[in-house]
Design an enzyme around this catalytic site. Structure first.
Site, PDB file in Angstrom:
ATOM      1  N   ALA A 164      32.546  46.947  35.768  1.00 50.37           N
ATOM      2  CA  ALA A 164      31.761  45.814  35.264  1.00 50.37           C
ATOM      3  C   ALA A 164      30.335  46.232  34.957  1.00 50.37           C
ATOM      4  O   ALA A 164      29.763  47.104  35.624  1.00 50.37           O
ATOM      5  CB  ALA A 164      31.751  44.691  36.287  1.00 50.37           C
ATOM      6  N   SER A 169      29.606  42.002  38.076  1.00 49.50           N
ATOM      7  CA  SER A 169      30.548  42.606  39.019  1.00 49.50           C
ATOM      8  C   SER A 169      30.859  41.704  40.214  1.00 49.50           C
ATOM      9  O   SER A 169      29.959  41.147  40.844  1.00 49.50           O
ATOM     10  CB  SER A 169      29.983  43.930  39.536  1.00 49.50           C
ATOM     11  OG  SER A 169      30.803  44.472  40.547  1.00 49.50           O
ATOM     12  N   HIS A 171      31.911  42.841  42.970  1.00 49.62           N
ATOM     13  CA  HIS A 171      31.422  43.572  44.143  1.00 49.62           C
ATOM     14  C   HIS A 171      29.999  43.143  44.500  1.00 49.62           C
ATOM     15  O   HIS A 171      29.599  43.209  45.663  1.00 49.62           O
ATOM     16  CB  HIS A 171      31.458  45.076  43.874  1.00 49.62           C
ATOM     17  CG  HIS A 171      32.839  45.663  43.958  1.00 49.62           C
ATOM     18  ND1 HIS A 171      33.454  45.939  45.148  1.00 49.62           N
ATOM     19  CD2 HIS A 171      33.720  46.005  42.982  1.00 49.62           C
ATOM     20  CE1 HIS A 171      34.664  46.451  44.925  1.00 49.62           C
ATOM     21  NE2 HIS A 171      34.845  46.495  43.610  1.00 49.62           N
ATOM     22  N   ASP A 178      37.615  46.858  47.611  1.00 49.86           N
ATOM     23  CA  ASP A 178      38.683  47.745  47.165  1.00 49.86           C
ATOM     24  C   ASP A 178      39.366  48.313  48.403  1.00 49.86           C
ATOM     25  O   ASP A 178      38.704  48.878  49.287  1.00 49.86           O
ATOM     26  CB  ASP A 178      38.129  48.889  46.318  1.00 49.86           C
ATOM     27  CG  ASP A 178      37.584  48.410  44.972  1.00 49.86           C
ATOM     28  OD1 ASP A 178      38.008  47.331  44.517  1.00 49.86           O
ATOM     29  OD2 ASP A 178      36.740  49.107  44.381  1.00 49.86           O
ATOM     30  N   GLU A 227      44.393  46.419  38.719  1.00 46.84           N
ATOM     31  CA  GLU A 227      43.787  47.021  39.903  1.00 46.84           C
ATOM     32  C   GLU A 227      44.446  46.450  41.160  1.00 46.84           C
ATOM     33  O   GLU A 227      43.954  45.479  41.746  1.00 46.84           O
ATOM     34  CB  GLU A 227      42.278  46.768  39.932  1.00 46.84           C
ATOM     35  CG  GLU A 227      41.509  47.467  38.807  1.00 46.84           C
ATOM     36  CD  GLU A 227      39.995  47.380  38.980  1.00 46.84           C
ATOM     37  OE1 GLU A 227      39.542  46.768  39.983  1.00 46.84           O
ATOM     38  OE2 GLU A 227      39.269  47.923  38.134  1.00 46.84           O
ATOM     39  N   HIS A 230      42.082  45.976  44.282  1.00 45.97           N
ATOM     40  CA  HIS A 230      40.895  45.116  44.281  1.00 45.97           C
ATOM     41  C   HIS A 230      41.275  43.700  44.714  1.00 45.97           C
ATOM     42  O   HIS A 230      41.981  42.983  44.001  1.00 45.97           O
ATOM     43  CB  HIS A 230      40.275  45.088  42.878  1.00 45.97           C
ATOM     44  CG  HIS A 230      39.035  44.247  42.778  1.00 45.97           C
ATOM     45  ND1 HIS A 230      37.762  44.790  42.700  1.00 45.97           N
ATOM     46  CD2 HIS A 230      38.853  42.901  42.729  1.00 45.97           C
ATOM     47  CE1 HIS A 230      36.864  43.809  42.600  1.00 45.97           C
ATOM     48  NE2 HIS A 230      37.514  42.646  42.624  1.00 45.97           N
TER      49      HIS A 230
END
Length: 262
Positions: A164, A169, A171, A178, A227, A230
């Site tokens: 991102a 993002s 995160h 993750d 993903e 994630h």
């Protein structure tokens, strides 16, 4: 005039004879009355049942407005290529490291996410599955460095599929992490889905308030390649509803526009 000393006796009434025919008619009348009464009772009971069905309480609808979709402190905040964090350099104030296997001591998440991750890891461990945090919170500045590195290494088009841009993002919210294996097998690779850890995570994450944020076959909606590692904390209420309705992405669940690109 004098009456005769002998009083006149009344004529005797003729005796009524009850014939079998009369008895039969009487029985028919009693039977008909009973049937009619029973039918009325059944109709009344049926009407009561129908009335009860009509007044039954409808199934309660899921409240999609329970939490904000734009406030980064909300577990339901939706961040993607079309929805930038506000402010773009947002940083959570309750970050901490969960008590579970981690790749490095710097892996932190928001308080609620940490509690959920600990419960997730404990449940997995009880079944012989060891989950490890590979990457968690990333600041706005850290995401700048990661994204630029991806662009230099793979070109911007590929970088945008895998990473991102700063301010976009998950995160950065503190709500995402993750997950990998303790052995390091298939770390941050799609083959993680085939490991025992990846399979357990896919089957059980929703029970602890997580969703696989970027599922297979949904890149045209989320903007990111598959993903399986994630996970995103949204709370058990929402993760349970998404599981029940078989809805894979936040965009689809909340009726938001797809975000394949910026």
């Amino acid at each position: 005039m004098y009456l005769n000393s002998r009083l006149r006796q009344p004529s005797p009434r003729p005796r009524r004879i009850v014939t079998p025919k009369i008895i039969f008619i009487g029985l028919l009348l009693i039977l008909a009355t009973t049937v009619l009464a029973g039918g009325t009772f059944l109709v009344q009971r049926s009407s009561k049942k129908e009335g009860s069905a009509k007044t039954s309480t409808p199934t309660e609808q899921f409240n999609k407005k329970l939490h904000s979709l734009t406030d980064p402190t909300s577990p339901w905040v939706v961040v993607n290529k079309k929805r930038q964090l506000s402010p773009k350099n947002y940083a959570p104030t309750d970050l901490r490291t969960p008590s579970m296997s981690i790749g490095s001591a710097s892996q932190r998440v928001s308080g609620q996410t940490a509690v959920a991750l600990e419960a997730l890891a404990k449940a997995a461990a009880s079944e012989g599955v060891n989950l490890m945090i590979i990457s968690a919170y990333r600041s706005y500045e850290t995401q700048i460095n990661i994204y630029n590195s991806e662009v230099r290494g793979f070109g911007q088009a590929q970088a945008d599929r895998e990473s991102a841009r700063p301010g976009h993002s998950e995160h950065q919210t503190g709500w995402a992490a993750d997950i990998g294996t303790a052995s390091g097998k298939c770390e941050i690779k799609t083959c993680f889905a085939d490991t025992s850890e990846g399979q357990w995570l896919a089957a059980n994450a929703y029970k602890y308030g997580f969703v696989i944020r970027y599922p297979d076959g949904k890149e045209h909606i989320t903007g990111y390649m598959y993903e399986p590692w994630h996970i995103r904390f949204v709370g058990t209420e929402l993760s349970g509803e998404m599981y029940k309705t078989k809805t894979q992405t936040l965009e689809e669940f909340f009726g938001l526009p797809a975000a394949p690109g910026y």
